[in-house]
Design a protein around this motif. Structure first.
Motif, PDB file in Angstrom:
ATOM      1  N   LYS A   1       0.797  -1.226   0.000  1.00  0.00           N
ATOM      2  CA  LYS A   1       0.000   0.000   0.000  1.00  0.00           C
ATOM      3  C   LYS A   1       0.828   1.274   0.000  1.00  0.00           C
ATOM      4  N   THR A   2       2.026   1.229   0.586  1.00  0.00           N
ATOM      5  CA  THR A   2       2.759   2.454   0.880  1.00  0.00           C
ATOM      6  C   THR A   2       3.403   3.067  -0.355  1.00  0.00           C
ATOM      7  N   VAL A   3       2.878   4.215  -0.750  1.00  0.00           N
ATOM      8  CA  VAL A   3       3.472   4.958  -1.872  1.00  0.00           C
ATOM      9  C   VAL A   3       4.071   6.280  -1.397  1.00  0.00           C
ATOM     10  N   ASP A   4       3.601   6.761  -0.254  1.00  0.00           N
ATOM     11  CA  ASP A   4       4.148   7.976   0.344  1.00  0.00           C
ATOM     12  C   ASP A   4       4.875   7.601   1.631  1.00  0.00           C
ATOM     13  N   PRO A   5       5.968   8.287   1.944  1.00  0.00           N
ATOM     14  CA  PRO A   5       6.739   7.954   3.147  1.00  0.00           C
ATOM     15  C   PRO A   5       5.892   7.999   4.408  1.00  0.00           C
ATOM     16  N   HIS A   6       6.069   6.988   5.251  1.00  0.00           N
ATOM     17  CA  HIS A   6       5.401   6.927   6.545  1.00  0.00           C
ATOM     18  C   HIS A   6       6.190   7.792   7.520  1.00  0.00           C
ATOM     19  N   PRO A   7       5.507   8.517   8.428  1.00  0.00           N
ATOM     20  CA  PRO A   7       6.235   9.397   9.360  1.00  0.00           C
ATOM     21  C   PRO A   7       7.210   8.667  10.278  1.00  0.00           C
TER      22      PRO A   7
END
Length: 419
Positions: free
Chosen positions: A41-47
């Motif tokens: 799912k991850t396409v944007d960096p997770h904090p």
């Protein structure tokens, strides 16, 4: 473990491979020149968590593989179908499916929100079933097709169910897919196996859980993701006609392939490791390993030290607990806790149906028992170590309802300001 090149040109579809174990397996196979589809799912960096499908893809290509990063929601049927089809179209088929994506929530029945229950069962059991279902037509065309689920052996021991039945059911659902599909797909020469670690594995998720300098404590009891990547490499290189329906433990597989030095996989070589959940009893024995806290079968006991100055300090801490307890905190905990600190018992009755009290005399059957030593207890009370970290390092033992134990951490969070 050296690569042999056996996966050159093979196409591997891996769920949840943007980080952690899934990515480690992807990189291991990519070193042979494999085609890797990273479905996550991850396409944007997770904090707080490193890695996206795109950063993972760059790493795969940097070590010699070809990569297709595909944003995939393992809960959505159309998303999974599209990802499988896109992979097959780009690389000309699919040879291997690795069902790695998983969700976890370690709570008892009453404390498990149905949203969490649904999430675990939708990702773990349903996601594994559905991804396998849509990959089968392509796997049938492969000369050595494999499905590998990152799931445990089916050990029907109550201790693996009693504290988090929803999570256990969801993980065992993945394993039941192995049990059934291995026979169902045998006629198509599609191997279906499971892989599970003997010990805790240090991942970015674990690092985030314990946080900061305390992550060192978790690292000392864990192995690197490399051990699972190497074990997966061994399993997937076997003949799909001959090796199927197996519930593999990483150590066993590697030893059968001539790798006997397990110390190379330790985050801290020579340290005593923490056993993983769901293992048969024979894997929980040995000087090199400790049983997960709360799963020993009997309540652990620390040496009695009630006459020490630290013991007197524990009494002061529980007086502070009495003073700072509020109606809101009591409502949030709603349980009877037993703290055993170097042999001294302290009952904290925060059950919503009774008046709040702290007593060294027995009040009733506790919902959870937390056992530790004076020094660790005082560090937790002063905020010098998180209870989660003490648990991970084996300095805090828990017996009973893990969900209640997690709520008890709120007490320590408020104590820090009082001491």
């Amino acid at each position: 473990m050296l690569n042999t090149g056996v996966f050159a040109g093979k196409t591997v579809f891996i769920t949840g491979a943007s980080r952690g174990i899934g990515k480690a397996i992807a990189l291991k196979l990519a070193k042979d020149g494999a085609n890797i589809a990273i479905a996550a799912k991850t396409v944007d960096p997770h904090p707080k968590l490193e890695g996206t499908i795109y950063t993972a893809a760059k790493e795969v290509e940097a070590v010699g593989g070809k990569c297709l990063p595909i944003q995939t929601d393992i809960r959505e049927e159309e998303s999974v179908k599209k990802a499988i089809e896109e992979t097959a179209n780009k690389f000309g088929g699919i040879d291997i499916l690795v069902n790695n994506a998983s969700a976890i929530h370690l709570t008892g029945t009453e404390a498990t929100p149905m949203k969490r229950y649904d999430l675990m069962h939708t990702i773990n059991t349903r996601g594994t079933f559905m991804t396998s279902k849509y990959a089968i037509p392509y796997l049938q065309k492969s000369s050595n097709a494999h499905i590998l689920n990152l799931s445990p052996p089916l050990v029907m021991s109550p201790k693996w169910f009693q504290s988090h039945v929803a999570y256990t059911m969801a993980k065992y659902g993945m394993s039941m897919c192995v049990l059934g599909m291995s026979e169902e797909l045998r006629e198509y020469n599609i191997a279906v196996n499971a892989l599970w670690p003997r010990t805790a594995i240090y991942t970015a998720a674990m690092k985030m859980l314990v946080g900061g300098n305390d992550a060192d404590a978790a690292a000392k009891i864990s192995r690197k993701v490399d051990i699972l990547a190497d074990a997966a490499y061994c399993i997937l290189s076997k003949s799909s006609k001959e090796f199927t329906g197996n519930f593999c433990i990483d150590e066993d597989i590697l030893k059968k392939h001539g790798i006997t030095d397990m110390n190379q996989y330790a985050m801290v070589p020579g340290s005593k490791l923490l056993a993983d959940f769901f293992l048969p009893e024979e894997y929980l024995k040995g000087d090199d390993i400790s049983v997960p806290p709360g799963y020993e079968g009997t309540a652990p006991v620390f040496e009695q030290q009630s006459g020490t100055s630290e013991g007197n300090e524990a009494v002061k801490v529980f007086k502070a607990v009495e003073e700072m307890m509020s109606d809101d905190l009591k409502k949030e905990i709603n349980a009877l806790l037993l703290f055993t600190v170097s042999g001294q018992n302290f009952y904290v009755d925060a059950n919503g149906s009774r008046p709040f009290q702290v007593s060294q005399a027995e009040i009733g059957k506790p919902d959870v028992t937390l056992v530790t030593d004076d020094a660790t207890f005082l560090k937790m009370a002063k905020g010098e170590i998180k209870p989660t970290n003490a648990f991970m390092s084996g300095k805090l033992k828990i017996k009973g309802n893990l969900a209640v134990a997690m709520k008890a951490e709120k007490i320590f969070g408020k104590l820090k300001a009082k001491l």
